[in-house]
Design an enzyme around this catalytic site. Structure first.
Site, PDB file in Angstrom:
ATOM      1  N   GLU A  91     -18.350  15.763 -21.972  1.00  0.00           N
ATOM      2  CA  GLU A  91     -18.640  14.604 -22.795  1.00  0.00           C
ATOM      3  C   GLU A  91     -20.063  14.124 -22.520  1.00  0.00           C
ATOM      4  O   GLU A  91     -20.552  14.190 -21.396  1.00  0.00           O
ATOM      5  CB  GLU A  91     -17.636  13.486 -22.505  1.00  0.00           C
ATOM      6  CG  GLU A  91     -16.244  13.873 -22.983  1.00  0.00           C
ATOM      7  CD  GLU A  91     -15.196  12.797 -22.778  1.00  0.00           C
ATOM      8  OE1 GLU A  91     -14.399  12.594 -23.697  1.00  0.00           O
ATOM      9  OE2 GLU A  91     -15.168  12.161 -21.713  1.00  0.00           O
ATOM     10  N   CYS A 104     -26.451   9.698 -21.631  1.00  0.00           N
ATOM     11  CA  CYS A 104     -25.828   9.993 -20.341  1.00  0.00           C
ATOM     12  C   CYS A 104     -25.319  11.429 -20.405  1.00  0.00           C
ATOM     13  O   CYS A 104     -24.434  11.739 -21.199  1.00  0.00           O
ATOM     14  CB  CYS A 104     -24.682   8.997 -20.129  1.00  0.00           C
ATOM     15  SG  CYS A 104     -23.752   9.307 -18.629  1.00  0.00           S
ATOM     16  N   CYS A 111     -15.495  17.754 -11.772  1.00  0.00           N
ATOM     17  CA  CYS A 111     -16.315  17.474 -10.583  1.00  0.00           C
ATOM     18  C   CYS A 111     -15.489  17.757  -9.337  1.00  0.00           C
ATOM     19  O   CYS A 111     -14.301  17.437  -9.294  1.00  0.00           O
ATOM     20  CB  CYS A 111     -16.777  16.013 -10.566  1.00  0.00           C
ATOM     21  SG  CYS A 111     -17.864  15.647  -9.169  1.00  0.00           S
ATOM     22  N   CYS A 115     -14.069  11.636  -5.796  1.00  0.00           N
ATOM     23  CA  CYS A 115     -14.058  10.200  -5.486  1.00  0.00           C
ATOM     24  C   CYS A 115     -12.761   9.611  -6.051  1.00  0.00           C
ATOM     25  O   CYS A 115     -12.363   9.937  -7.176  1.00  0.00           O
ATOM     26  CB  CYS A 115     -15.272   9.504  -6.105  1.00  0.00           C
ATOM     27  SG  CYS A 115     -16.817  10.221  -5.558  1.00  0.00           S
ATOM     28  N   CYS A 118     -12.590   7.776  -9.603  1.00  0.00           N
ATOM     29  CA  CYS A 118     -13.278   8.382 -10.748  1.00  0.00           C
ATOM     30  C   CYS A 118     -12.355   9.290 -11.569  1.00  0.00           C
ATOM     31  O   CYS A 118     -11.711  10.194 -11.031  1.00  0.00           O
ATOM     32  CB  CYS A 118     -14.480   9.184 -10.236  1.00  0.00           C
ATOM     33  SG  CYS A 118     -15.354  10.044 -11.535  1.00  0.00           S
ATOM     34  N   GLY A 168     -19.628  15.314 -13.472  1.00  0.00           N
ATOM     35  CA  GLY A 168     -20.134  16.233 -12.462  1.00  0.00           C
ATOM     36  C   GLY A 168     -21.091  15.622 -11.465  1.00  0.00           C
ATOM     37  O   GLY A 168     -21.630  14.546 -11.671  1.00  0.00           O
ATOM     38  N   GLU A 169     -21.272  16.350 -10.357  1.00  0.00           N
ATOM     39  CA  GLU A 169     -22.228  15.942  -9.327  1.00  0.00           C
ATOM     40  C   GLU A 169     -23.481  16.806  -9.520  1.00  0.00           C
ATOM     41  O   GLU A 169     -23.459  18.014  -9.234  1.00  0.00           O
ATOM     42  CB  GLU A 169     -21.602  16.145  -7.940  1.00  0.00           C
ATOM     43  CG  GLU A 169     -22.567  16.055  -6.763  1.00  0.00           C
ATOM     44  CD  GLU A 169     -23.501  14.848  -6.809  1.00  0.00           C
ATOM     45  OE1 GLU A 169     -23.015  13.705  -6.836  1.00  0.00           O
ATOM     46  OE2 GLU A 169     -24.738  15.051  -6.837  1.00  0.00           O
ATOM     47  N   CYS A 344     -18.813   4.390 -17.262  1.00  0.00           N
ATOM     48  CA  CYS A 344     -18.977   5.089 -15.983  1.00  0.00           C
ATOM     49  C   CYS A 344     -17.635   5.506 -15.409  1.00  0.00           C
ATOM     50  O   CYS A 344     -16.741   4.681 -15.273  1.00  0.00           O
ATOM     51  CB  CYS A 344     -19.604   4.157 -14.948  1.00  0.00           C
ATOM     52  SG  CYS A 344     -21.332   3.964 -15.119  1.00  0.00           S
TER      53      CYS A 344
HETATM   54  N1  SAH Z   1     -21.570  12.276  -9.819  1.00  0.00           N
HETATM   55  C1  SAH Z   1     -22.631  11.351  -9.859  1.00  0.00           C
HETATM   56  C2  SAH Z   1     -22.973  10.894 -11.252  1.00  0.00           C
HETATM   57  C3  SAH Z   1     -21.858  10.616 -12.225  1.00  0.00           C
HETATM   58  S1  SAH Z   1     -20.846   9.227 -11.989  1.00  0.00           S
HETATM   59  C4  SAH Z   1     -22.349  10.174  -8.963  1.00  0.00           C
HETATM   60  O1  SAH Z   1     -21.221  10.030  -8.520  1.00  0.00           O
HETATM   61  O2  SAH Z   1     -23.276   9.417  -8.684  1.00  0.00           O
HETATM   62  C5  SAH Z   1     -21.826   7.837 -12.513  1.00  0.00           C
HETATM   63  C6  SAH Z   1     -21.481   6.545 -11.791  1.00  0.00           C
HETATM   64  O3  SAH Z   1     -20.183   6.044 -12.194  1.00  0.00           O
HETATM   65  C7  SAH Z   1     -21.390   6.692 -10.285  1.00  0.00           C
HETATM   66  O4  SAH Z   1     -22.045   5.631  -9.635  1.00  0.00           O
HETATM   67  C8  SAH Z   1     -19.903   6.617 -10.043  1.00  0.00           C
HETATM   68  O5  SAH Z   1     -19.582   6.277  -8.733  1.00  0.00           O
HETATM   69  C9  SAH Z   1     -19.484   5.601 -11.047  1.00  0.00           C
HETATM   70  N2  SAH Z   1     -18.045   5.573 -11.307  1.00  0.00           N
HETATM   71  C10 SAH Z   1     -17.140   6.548 -11.108  1.00  0.00           C
HETATM   72  N3  SAH Z   1     -15.903   6.140 -11.456  1.00  0.00           N
HETATM   73  C11 SAH Z   1     -16.040   4.875 -11.915  1.00  0.00           C
HETATM   74  C12 SAH Z   1     -15.124   3.913 -12.461  1.00  0.00           C
HETATM   75  N4  SAH Z   1     -13.848   4.212 -12.612  1.00  0.00           N
HETATM   76  N5  SAH Z   1     -15.608   2.713 -12.843  1.00  0.00           N
HETATM   77  C13 SAH Z   1     -16.931   2.440 -12.740  1.00  0.00           C
HETATM   78  N6  SAH Z   1     -17.842   3.306 -12.243  1.00  0.00           N
HETATM   79  C14 SAH Z   1     -17.395   4.509 -11.823  1.00  0.00           C
HETATM   80 FE1  SF4 Z   2     -17.551  11.173  -7.615  1.00  0.00          FE
HETATM   81 FE2  SF4 Z   2     -19.539  11.254  -9.437  1.00  0.00          FE
HETATM   82 FE3  SF4 Z   2     -17.879  13.333  -9.137  1.00  0.00          FE
HETATM   83 FE4  SF4 Z   2     -16.957  11.115 -10.201  1.00  0.00          FE
HETATM   84  S1  SF4 Z   2     -18.533  12.433 -11.074  1.00  0.00           S
HETATM   85  S2  SF4 Z   2     -15.936  12.367  -8.613  1.00  0.00           S
HETATM   86  S3  SF4 Z   2     -18.108   9.569  -9.082  1.00  0.00           S
HETATM   87  S4  SF4 Z   2     -19.311  12.547  -7.614  1.00  0.00           S
END
Ligand code: SAH
Ligand code: SF4
Length: 352
Positions: A91, A104, A111, A115, A118, A168-169, A344
């Site tokens: 997406e 974005c 990923c 986390c 997420c 993704g990371e 996010c």
């Molecule tokens: N993987 C990278 C970039 C993508 S996520 C990273 O983790 O930084 C983009 C942002 O959204 C990150 O700061 C992530 O921690 C945050 N995020 C993930 N799950 C979320 C949620 N459920 N609500 C709000 N922000 C979230």
């Molecule tokens: Fe964590 Fe970013 Fe991967 Fe979501 S996309 S699992 S926030 S590293």
């Protein structure tokens, strides 16, 4: 088998053109057709002879991912579900602001960081995107908004910024992400300024300096906690790269990309990381490492099956106030596109 041109570096395109027995400057023209004019059809490349265009057609492709669906949120945010040639999907989101907007983009299908908060993380990792697949997400958006050829001043356009914050990371797919960003910021093509590109990482320490050295783009770090205990609880990657190492890598980043603040994203989860005590711990940490930072306080976007609750708005503002008292910018970031699961951490393209 034809070779895909989108995603090749300028040097690689030069080599291809040399192999075809064509003059060097044709490579630069081809680059401009693809990335400055956005041509996806060799017949539109009118500065080339018919013979040369035929040769290109026989040997190469210029591919856009297919737009499977488009959703538009009540707040104007748009989300595209894109499909690549092997059927894998990601997406990509467009977030409009008053006079500009950010795309974005995703770097992986799923990923592997996992986390806990997420939605993307709950999808696990299927594969990395190629450099071409990363760049072409932005190219699709330019097609949709009819923003070819590249503008001389990005701020006049809707698609003025890129945030690498989709699925993704990025630093688990470092080579392709770096290659893609160097294509996007090349001055004779898409020509987006490095100041307008931000990569967000969960803190893959060994790759952060490489990103700084090889791109010079802005960095955002998903910090989300003021100490290792809380961070490890919500982000398993913290067991591998604890906060101290992440902050040291940020110091290194800033020595290389000197003119820019690093953004610390701080996702606020009710009763997990949102107390005033947590704000003070965060401030002590910042004072110790002396990094030029600003915070983004993010409200939790929930998704089906998640076990967390968002911090109430008044508590978010109280947290922000503590940081601001000590001189740190800490805006409470408005969530965009929640109604279409485009905010996010909500992106996901597979069930389960
Ligand atoms: N993987 C990278 C970039 C993508 S996520 C990273 O983790 O930084 C983009 C942002 O959204 C990150 O700061 C992530 O921690 C945050 N995020 C993930 N799950 C979320 C949620 N459920 N609500 C709000 N922000 C979230
Ligand atoms: Fe964590 Fe970013 Fe991967 Fe979501 S996309 S699992 S926030 S590293």
């Amino acid at each position: 088998m034809k070779t895909e041109l989108v995603g090749l570096s300028k040097e690689e395109i030069r080599k291809e053109i040399e192999t075809l027995g064509e003059k060097k400057f044709r490579a630069d023209q081809l680059w401009q057709w693809i990335y400055f004019h956005g041509a996806a059809d060799f017949d539109k490349m009118t500065s080339f002879s018919k013979d040369f265009r035929e040769k290109l057609k026989q040997n190469y492709t210029i591919t856009r991912p297919k737009i499977v669906t488009e959703q538009i949120s009540g707040d104007g945010t748009r989300k595209w579900l894109l499909e690549f040639s092997d059927g894998q999907r990601v997406e990509t989101v467009y977030i409009p602001e008053e006079d500009r907007g950010a795309i974005c983009i995703s770097t992986q299908v799923g990923c592997g960081v996992g986390c806990k908060f997420c939605h993307t993380g709950s999808q696990k990792i299927t594969r990395n995107l190629t450099a071409g697949e990363i760049v072409s997400q932005f190219m699709v958006a330019r097609d949709v908004y009819d923003e070819w050829p590249s503008p001389s001043n990005g701020s006049e356009r809707k698609l003025s910024n890129i945030v690498v914050m989709g699925m993704g990371e990025p630093l688990h797919n470092t080579e392709n992400t770096i290659k893609a960003l160097n294509i996007i910021t090349d001055g004779s093509g898409i020509a987006l300024s490095k100041r307008r590109v931000t990569v967000s990482t969960s803190g893959v320490v060994p790759k952060m300096v490489q990103l700084a050295k090889e791109t010079g783009v802005k960095l955002a770090v998903s910090l989300h906690a003021p100490n290792n205990e809380i961070r490890s609880q919500i982000m398993p990657i913290n067991n591998q790269y604890p906060i101290e190492d992440v902050l040291k890598a940020c110091q290194e980043y800033q020595k290389i990309v000197t003119s820019r603040y690093i953004t610390f994203e701080y996702l606020m989860l009710k009763d997990i990381n949102d107390s005033i005590k947590n704000a003070h711990e965060l401030i002590s940490l910042m004072k110790k490492y002396k990094i030029g930072v600003k915070f983004n306080l993010i409200g939790f976007n929930s998704w089906p099956g998640c076990g967390y609750e968002p911090t109430p708005k008044n508590r978010m503002y109280a947290f922000a106030k503590e940081l601001e008292k000590c001189g740190y910018a800490a805006p409470v970031r408005a969530s965009r596109g929640q109604d279409i699961l485009a905010a996010c951490g909500q992106l996901k393209t597979k069930k389960g």
